[in-house]
Scaffold this active site. Structure first.
Site, PDB file in Angstrom:
ATOM      1  NE  ARG A  50       9.442   0.621   8.372  1.00  0.00           N
ATOM      2  CZ  ARG A  50       9.510   0.794   9.693  1.00  0.00           C
ATOM      3  NH1 ARG A  50      10.421   1.601  10.205  1.00  0.00           N
ATOM      4  NH2 ARG A  50       8.670   0.183  10.505  1.00  0.00           N
ATOM      5  CD  GLU A  70       7.043   4.613  18.877  1.00  0.00           C
ATOM      6  OE1 GLU A  70       7.705   4.277  17.891  1.00  0.00           O
ATOM      7  OE2 GLU A  70       7.176   4.058  19.993  1.00  0.00           O
ATOM      8  CE1 TYR A 128      23.534 -37.498 -13.187  1.00  0.00           C
ATOM      9  CE2 TYR A 128      22.869 -38.908 -15.011  1.00  0.00           C
ATOM     10  CZ  TYR A 128      22.568 -38.265 -13.823  1.00  0.00           C
ATOM     11  OH  TYR A 128      21.320 -38.388 -13.271  1.00  0.00           O
ATOM     12  CG  ASN A 173      39.464 -45.536 -12.593  1.00  0.00           C
ATOM     13  OD1 ASN A 173      38.929 -44.608 -13.198  1.00  0.00           O
ATOM     14  ND2 ASN A 173      40.660 -45.450 -12.044  1.00  0.00           N
ATOM     15  CB  SER A 227      37.729 -41.646 -21.511  1.00  0.00           C
ATOM     16  OG  SER A 227      38.757 -41.608 -20.548  1.00  0.00           O
TER      17      SER A 227
HETATM   18  C1  UD1 Z   1       8.370  -0.338  17.378  1.00  0.00           C
HETATM   19  C2  UD1 Z   1       8.078   0.504  18.609  1.00  0.00           C
HETATM   20  C3  UD1 Z   1       9.293   1.407  18.895  1.00  0.00           C
HETATM   21  C4  UD1 Z   1      10.528   0.543  19.070  1.00  0.00           C
HETATM   22  C5  UD1 Z   1      10.734  -0.388  17.868  1.00  0.00           C
HETATM   23  C6  UD1 Z   1      11.833  -1.377  18.184  1.00  0.00           C
HETATM   24  C7  UD1 Z   1       5.692   0.998  18.803  1.00  0.00           C
HETATM   25  C8  UD1 Z   1       4.611   1.974  18.519  1.00  0.00           C
HETATM   26  N1  UD1 Z   1       6.920   1.333  18.414  1.00  0.00           N
HETATM   27  O1  UD1 Z   1       8.533   0.549  16.279  1.00  0.00           O
HETATM   28  O2  UD1 Z   1       9.069   2.157  20.079  1.00  0.00           O
HETATM   29  O3  UD1 Z   1      11.650   1.378  19.249  1.00  0.00           O
HETATM   30  O4  UD1 Z   1       9.530  -1.141  17.588  1.00  0.00           O
HETATM   31  O5  UD1 Z   1      12.162  -2.167  17.057  1.00  0.00           O
HETATM   32  O6  UD1 Z   1       5.409  -0.020  19.408  1.00  0.00           O
HETATM   33  N2  UD1 Z   1       2.761  -4.954  14.408  1.00  0.00           N
HETATM   34  C9  UD1 Z   1       1.552  -5.589  14.517  1.00  0.00           C
HETATM   35  N3  UD1 Z   1       0.414  -4.888  14.318  1.00  0.00           N
HETATM   36  C10 UD1 Z   1       0.433  -3.558  14.007  1.00  0.00           C
HETATM   37  C11 UD1 Z   1       1.682  -2.894  13.894  1.00  0.00           C
HETATM   38  C12 UD1 Z   1       2.833  -3.625  14.111  1.00  0.00           C
HETATM   39  O7  UD1 Z   1       1.491  -6.790  14.794  1.00  0.00           O
HETATM   40  O8  UD1 Z   1      -0.661  -2.991  13.834  1.00  0.00           O
HETATM   41  C13 UD1 Z   1       4.006  -5.722  14.583  1.00  0.00           C
HETATM   42  C14 UD1 Z   1       4.891  -5.692  13.368  1.00  0.00           C
HETATM   43  O9  UD1 Z   1       4.623  -6.802  12.513  1.00  0.00           O
HETATM   44  C15 UD1 Z   1       6.286  -5.766  13.956  1.00  0.00           C
HETATM   45  C16 UD1 Z   1       6.125  -5.154  15.340  1.00  0.00           C
HETATM   46  O10 UD1 Z   1       4.753  -5.152  15.638  1.00  0.00           O
HETATM   47  O11 UD1 Z   1       6.721  -7.108  14.063  1.00  0.00           O
HETATM   48  C17 UD1 Z   1       6.681  -3.738  15.403  1.00  0.00           C
HETATM   49  O12 UD1 Z   1       6.012  -2.940  14.442  1.00  0.00           O
HETATM   50  P1  UD1 Z   1       6.775  -1.860  13.566  1.00  0.00           P
HETATM   51  O13 UD1 Z   1       5.781  -1.202  12.721  1.00  0.00           O
HETATM   52  O14 UD1 Z   1       7.948  -2.476  12.937  1.00  0.00           O
HETATM   53  O15 UD1 Z   1       7.234  -0.842  14.710  1.00  0.00           O
HETATM   54  P2  UD1 Z   1       8.518   0.088  14.732  1.00  0.00           P
HETATM   55  O16 UD1 Z   1       8.262   1.276  13.915  1.00  0.00           O
HETATM   56  O17 UD1 Z   1       9.730  -0.705  14.447  1.00  0.00           O
HETATM   57 CA    CA Z   2      10.116  -2.721  13.691  1.00  0.00          CA
END
Ligand code: UD1
Ligand code: CA
Length: 457
Positions: free
Chosen positions: A16, A153, A365, A376, A404
């Site tokens: 996103r 979710e 400069y 000066n 100057s």
């Molecule tokens: C997630 C939560 C949601 C919460 C929200 C809060 C889950 C399924 N959902 O949603 O309930 O309200 O955060 O901000 O947990 N990441 C990984 N590996 C993966 C997927 C994600 O490391 O396979 C990391 C991402 O880099 C990120 C974090 O986990 O830093 C959250 O992932 P993201 O996909 O942003 O989840 P949200 O849709 O925001």
């Molecule tokens: Ca997130």
């Protein structure tokens, strides 16, 4: 020794953001988003921290490397639950695990400590918050008695569940052994075909483990950053807080909504910072310093009583006391100004030391130079410090007056007390004390006729 382990999830693609840069490396207040999360985790003094990375792997490791931080690769990213499953083998099997999201950077340490205390006592503790715009976030489903039953979710929620305004912040803590048994049993039977960490909540309820939804009062603290709009929002929240903290500590910030500190700032008493300034790196401002509107200061130290007028750019420079800089001044790396120096509009100073009371007030400069006290340096004058291959130094003694529009071809020394006439191009050392001129004499051709336009047709 603490029994706390921390997992930071940062492997998601961050689609996103619509960016080639991995989401967690985008800058918030001048620092990668996930670095804020690492810092707050380290503040809890855990015995281990594992950061789960994937997308943009090498760059993430390089930019986020920190003492005591273990990196765990999750590729492909198959959900937050899968990420935790991958991380747990890198951490001690006992004790408590706190899970942080690499894209939720503003959660304060005391809220985390509260969750950890509940988990130390055997519960699964989830940080939740009531928010105005729950869209896109996991909703907290509670029963009639207010006990947390599940997190659903957005994509998998019913219409009624979507109306719930209590959301999952993504931060949770649990006894490590129990967490391991839940993440081992997660399924990907949801619309995204991912292993959701949030499904562990219903499992804990089924296992009879107490689940505590700890509601956090300030929704700004739990902002998640998925896109650039949310990044901009988080930036403003953080900057406003920084400005407010400075105001409380006695620094005048003209407008907390137009203030950007992307590093550390130390201020003496009665410092004034006008609107639109950007401060980066390590900035130190002495008592009574005034920074005019729209200045950029990066790694700068400024002595007491100095004024920097609007639209000046100072980088890796040090400025003494009671100086006047700007407007429209540019101090580049290695500019070291003693007390009472004046640098005026459109003056550029690089790798140059200027003695007490020296002045370069207009359009000039100074590069690779040593400028004595009370010099000066006239409008339009420059040090020609670069011969196309190498840089050379210019040394200007105390009390020199450079008229100057002079060109000082380095290497060059101008002796103390010398006066150099306007328009001089100097390529040989100037002795002290006298008047030196290096310009052609004026020549007048008395019987010269100015051309006139030919008549047309
Ligand atoms: C997630 C939560 C949601 C919460 C929200 C809060 C889950 C399924 N959902 O949603 O309930 O309200 O955060 O901000 O947990 N990441 C990984 N590996 C993966 C997927 C994600 O490391 O396979 C990391 C991402 O880099 C990120 C974090 O986990 O830093 C959250 O992932 P993201 O996909 O942003 O989840 P949200 O849709 O925001
Ligand atoms: Ca997130």
């Amino acid at each position: 020794m603490s029994s706390l382990s921390v997992v930071i999830l940062a492997a998601g693609q961050g689609k996103r953001m619509r960016s080639a840069l991995p989401k967690v490396l985008h800058l918030l207040a001048g620092k990668p988003i996930a670095a804020h999360v690492i810092d707050v985790a380290r503040g809890l003094a855990p015995r281990a921290i594992a950061l789960v990375y994937g997308h943009g792997g090498d760059e993430v490791r390089k930019r986020l490397a920190a003492d005591g931080l273990a990196f765990v690769l999750q590729d492909p990213p198959r959900g937050t639950g899968d990420a935790v499953r991958k991380a747990l083998p890198a951490l001690p099997a006992r004790g408590t695990t706190l899970i942080l999201l690499g894209d939720v950077p503003l959660v304060p340490a005391d809220a985390l400590a509260k969750l950890v205390r509940r988990a130390d006592a055997g519960a699964l503790a989830v940080l939740t918050a009531r928010v105005r715009r729950p869209h896109g976030l996991g909703r907290v489903v509670r029963d009639a008695k207010g006990r947390v039953q599940a997190i659903v979710e957005e994509r998998d929620a019913t219409a009624a569940q979507k109306r719930i305004d209590e959301i999952n912040t993504g931060v949770m803590a649990a006894p490590t052994a129990k967490l391991a048994s839940w993440v081992a049993r997660l399924k990907d039977d949801n619309t995204q075909r991912e292993f959701y960490l949030t499904d562990a909540i219903a499992m804990a309820v089924a296992d009879g483990v107490p689940v505590e939804g700890v509601m956090h009062g300030d929704e700004d603290d739990v902002l998640g950053i998925n896109d650039r709009l949310q990044l901009a929002r988080a930036e403003r929240v953080l900057q406003r807080r920084r400005a407010e903290a400075l105001l409380e500590a006695g620094t005048w910030i003209a407008d907390p909504d137009r203030f950007d500190l992307r590093g550390t700032l130390r201020c003496g008493r009665d410092v004034r910072i006008d609107a639109g300034c950007i401060l980066e790196g390590d900035v130190k401002l002495g008592d009574g310093v005034t920074i005019g509107a729209h200045c950029v200061l990066a790694d700068v130290t400024i002595g007491a009583g100095t004024t920097v007028a609007p639209f000046s750019h100072l980088e890796s420079a040090s400025v003494g006391r009671d100086c006047r800089i700007g407007p429209y001044a540019r101090l580049r790396p290695g500019a070291e100004l003693a007390d009472e120096v004046h640098i005026g509009n459109f003056v550029e100073v690089k790798a140059t030391r200027m003695g007490r009371g020296a002045k370069a007030n207009h359009l000039a400069y100074l590069g690779d130079a040593e400028v004595g006290a009370n010099v000066n340096y006239g409008a339009g004058s420059i040090t020609a410090n670069y011969d196309g291959a190498n840089k050379h130094r210019t040394v200007i003694g105390d009390n020199v007056h450079i008229g100057s529009n002079c060109v000082l071809v380095a290497p060059l020394t101008v002796g103390a007390g010398a006066t150099v006439g306007a328009g001089s191009a100097l390529s040989e050392d100037v002795p002290p004390g006298g008047l030196t001129l290096a310009r052609p004499k004026a020549l007048t051709i008395g019987d010269w006729k100015r051309p006139v336009k030919k008549a047309k047709g």
